[in-house]
Design an enzyme around this catalytic site. Sequence first.
Site, PDB file in Angstrom:
ATOM      1  N   ASP A  16      -1.306  -7.460   9.493  1.00 26.84           N
ATOM      2  CA  ASP A  16      -0.957  -6.275   8.543  1.00 26.84           C
ATOM      3  C   ASP A  16      -1.553  -5.041   8.580  1.00 26.84           C
ATOM      4  O   ASP A  16      -2.919  -4.938   8.666  1.00 26.84           O
ATOM      5  CB  ASP A  16      -1.491  -7.070   7.046  1.00 26.84           C
ATOM      6  CG  ASP A  16      -1.337  -6.394   5.821  1.00 26.84           C
ATOM      7  OD1 ASP A  16      -1.085  -4.920   6.036  1.00 26.84           O
ATOM      8  OD2 ASP A  16      -1.405  -6.859   4.653  1.00 26.84           O
ATOM      9  N   ASN A  30       8.134   8.325   3.825  1.00 27.50           N
ATOM     10  CA  ASN A  30       9.533   8.830   3.655  1.00 27.50           C
ATOM     11  C   ASN A  30       9.058  10.280   3.280  1.00 27.50           C
ATOM     12  O   ASN A  30       8.140  10.640   2.984  1.00 27.50           O
ATOM     13  CB  ASN A  30      10.449   8.269   2.591  1.00 27.50           C
ATOM     14  CG  ASN A  30       9.740   8.097   1.310  1.00 27.50           C
ATOM     15  OD1 ASN A  30       9.372   9.331   0.640  1.00 27.50           O
ATOM     16  ND2 ASN A  30       9.657   7.124   0.602  1.00 27.50           N
ATOM     17  N   VAL A  39       5.978  -0.834   4.441  1.00 33.58           N
ATOM     18  CA  VAL A  39       4.356  -0.509   4.869  1.00 33.58           C
ATOM     19  C   VAL A  39       3.831   0.629   3.882  1.00 33.58           C
ATOM     20  O   VAL A  39       2.859   0.421   3.272  1.00 33.58           O
ATOM     21  CB  VAL A  39       4.587   0.176   6.095  1.00 33.58           C
ATOM     22  CG1 VAL A  39       3.142   0.998   6.708  1.00 33.58           C
ATOM     23  CG2 VAL A  39       4.900  -0.840   7.354  1.00 33.58           C
ATOM     24  N   ASP A  40       4.881   1.445   3.471  1.00 36.96           N
ATOM     25  CA  ASP A  40       4.262   2.528   2.562  1.00 36.96           C
ATOM     26  C   ASP A  40       3.850   1.976   1.240  1.00 36.96           C
ATOM     27  O   ASP A  40       2.824   2.339   0.813  1.00 36.96           O
ATOM     28  CB  ASP A  40       5.572   3.400   2.225  1.00 36.96           C
ATOM     29  CG  ASP A  40       5.263   4.802   1.818  1.00 36.96           C
ATOM     30  OD1 ASP A  40       4.130   5.219   1.811  1.00 36.96           O
ATOM     31  OD2 ASP A  40       6.388   5.548   1.537  1.00 36.96           O
ATOM     32  N   THR A 128      11.792   0.599  11.683  1.00 36.61           N
ATOM     33  CA  THR A 128      12.590  -0.792  11.924  1.00 36.61           C
ATOM     34  C   THR A 128      12.650  -1.531  10.967  1.00 36.61           C
ATOM     35  O   THR A 128      13.223  -2.694  10.827  1.00 36.61           O
ATOM     36  CB  THR A 128      12.116  -1.555  13.388  1.00 36.61           C
ATOM     37  OG1 THR A 128      10.672  -1.914  12.767  1.00 36.61           O
ATOM     38  CG2 THR A 128      12.101  -0.886  14.406  1.00 36.61           C
ATOM     39  N   VAL A 130      13.334  -0.784   6.465  1.00 33.06           N
ATOM     40  CA  VAL A 130      14.379  -0.252   5.301  1.00 33.06           C
ATOM     41  C   VAL A 130      15.311   0.951   6.189  1.00 33.06           C
ATOM     42  O   VAL A 130      16.429   1.017   5.923  1.00 33.06           O
ATOM     43  CB  VAL A 130      13.831   0.396   4.323  1.00 33.06           C
ATOM     44  CG1 VAL A 130      14.656   1.235   3.275  1.00 33.06           C
ATOM     45  CG2 VAL A 130      13.120  -0.758   3.622  1.00 33.06           C
ATOM     46  N   TYR A 131      14.530   1.500   7.227  1.00 34.65           N
ATOM     47  CA  TYR A 131      15.407   2.685   8.144  1.00 34.65           C
ATOM     48  C   TYR A 131      16.398   1.968   8.945  1.00 34.65           C
ATOM     49  O   TYR A 131      16.955   2.604   9.833  1.00 34.65           O
ATOM     50  CB  TYR A 131      14.314   3.644   8.662  1.00 34.65           C
ATOM     51  CG  TYR A 131      14.030   4.600   7.424  1.00 34.65           C
ATOM     52  CD1 TYR A 131      14.371   4.374   6.162  1.00 34.65           C
ATOM     53  CD2 TYR A 131      13.138   5.498   7.755  1.00 34.65           C
ATOM     54  CE1 TYR A 131      13.811   5.265   5.192  1.00 34.65           C
ATOM     55  CE2 TYR A 131      12.572   6.587   6.828  1.00 34.65           C
ATOM     56  CZ  TYR A 131      13.000   6.514   5.491  1.00 34.65           C
ATOM     57  OH  TYR A 131      12.576   7.223   4.695  1.00 34.65           O
TER      58      TYR A 131
HETATM   59  P1  ADP Z   1      10.704   2.268   7.649  1.00 32.61           P
HETATM   60  O1  ADP Z   1      11.204   2.805   6.333  1.00 32.61           O
HETATM   61  O2  ADP Z   1      10.359   3.166   8.625  1.00 32.61           O
HETATM   62  O3  ADP Z   1      11.763   1.449   8.295  1.00 32.61           O
HETATM   63  P2  ADP Z   1       9.179  -0.166   6.748  1.00 32.61           P
HETATM   64  O4  ADP Z   1       8.145  -0.127   5.720  1.00 32.61           O
HETATM   65  O5  ADP Z   1      10.516  -0.537   5.976  1.00 32.61           O
HETATM   66  O6  ADP Z   1       9.545   1.185   7.414  1.00 32.61           O
HETATM   67  O7  ADP Z   1       9.105  -1.187   7.752  1.00 32.61           O
HETATM   68  C1  ADP Z   1       8.802  -1.032   9.145  1.00 32.61           C
HETATM   69  C2  ADP Z   1       8.207  -2.298   9.725  1.00 32.61           C
HETATM   70  O8  ADP Z   1       6.902  -2.490   9.093  1.00 32.61           O
HETATM   71  C3  ADP Z   1       9.228  -3.403   9.538  1.00 32.61           C
HETATM   72  O9  ADP Z   1       8.978  -4.296  10.781  1.00 32.61           O
HETATM   73  C4  ADP Z   1       8.172  -4.266   8.446  1.00 32.61           C
HETATM   74  O10 ADP Z   1       8.545  -5.917   8.522  1.00 32.61           O
HETATM   75  C5  ADP Z   1       7.042  -4.084   8.775  1.00 32.61           C
HETATM   76  N1  ADP Z   1       5.885  -3.919   7.622  1.00 32.61           N
HETATM   77  C6  ADP Z   1       5.963  -4.222   6.458  1.00 32.61           C
HETATM   78  N2  ADP Z   1       4.786  -4.436   5.955  1.00 32.61           N
HETATM   79  C7  ADP Z   1       3.785  -4.295   6.697  1.00 32.61           C
HETATM   80  C8  ADP Z   1       2.447  -4.440   6.702  1.00 32.61           C
HETATM   81  N3  ADP Z   1       1.702  -4.455   5.621  1.00 32.61           N
HETATM   82  N4  ADP Z   1       1.678  -4.255   7.884  1.00 32.61           N
HETATM   83  C9  ADP Z   1       2.482  -4.124   9.268  1.00 32.61           C
HETATM   84  N5  ADP Z   1       3.847  -4.011   9.138  1.00 32.61           N
HETATM   85  C10 ADP Z   1       4.642  -4.148   7.995  1.00 32.61           C
END
Ligand code: ADP
Length: 183
Positions: A16, A30, A39-40, A128, A130-131
């Site tokens: 995480d 974003n 992640v955000d 990888t 939502v985008y």
């Molecule tokens: P983006 O909008 O750039 O695609 P996301 O946050 O939707 O970014 O996802 C990017 C990657 O991070 C995905 O593979 C998701 O599964 C992963 N992810 C989501 N939450 C976490 C976290 N807490 N720590 C590490 N990776 C995460």
Amino acid sequence: MQFLVNHTRVEFIRGDITRQDTEAIVNAANSSLLGGGGVDGAIHQAGGPQILEECKKIIARQGGCSTGQAVITSGGDLPARYVIHTVGPVWHGGGHNEAALLRDAYCNSLQLAQVKGIKSIAFPSISTGVYSYPIKQAAAIAVAAVREFAGNNELPGLIRFVLFSNRDLVVYQATWEEATGSR
Ligand code: ADP
């Protein structure tokens, strides 16, 4: 797994991003810088309101963050001292400059870290989620950008990829091994 490129240690772990004790973690933000899902959302939730306050100051100054660019705030309540917010491209099929923009997101984050004298940094898999960037193609770009940067710069001395699933971890590690011929 870990590898050495010149003086830089490159690590791949499943985990995480909000729990990393590296000096900086990277947020897959974003362009509004106002938070979102994935992640955000996790970073703002774990780091508390201070991060958003600082993002708002950046918005007031420069109106957000363009795709491929990076900005820095403190880490609020996170173990990491800094959050580097970068904006990866949305996948639109590959013909919209996505590869160059994803590369920029990694390179500009590393450049900003270096300018700040940051010694260790952790990246999630930018774009990888939502985008929708295809994971293998995204991993190839991430790995190439990090290898090149580590080959040419002393800082950060530790670059860690933090993958959220075992499947993603396997893809990133295999991509690194293919690119470097290491095992
Ligand atoms: P983006 O909008 O750039 O695609 P996301 O946050 O939707 O970014 O996802 C990017 C990657 O991070 C995905 O593979 C998701 O599964 C992963 N992810 C989501 N939450 C976490 C976290 N807490 N720590 C590490 N990776 C995460």
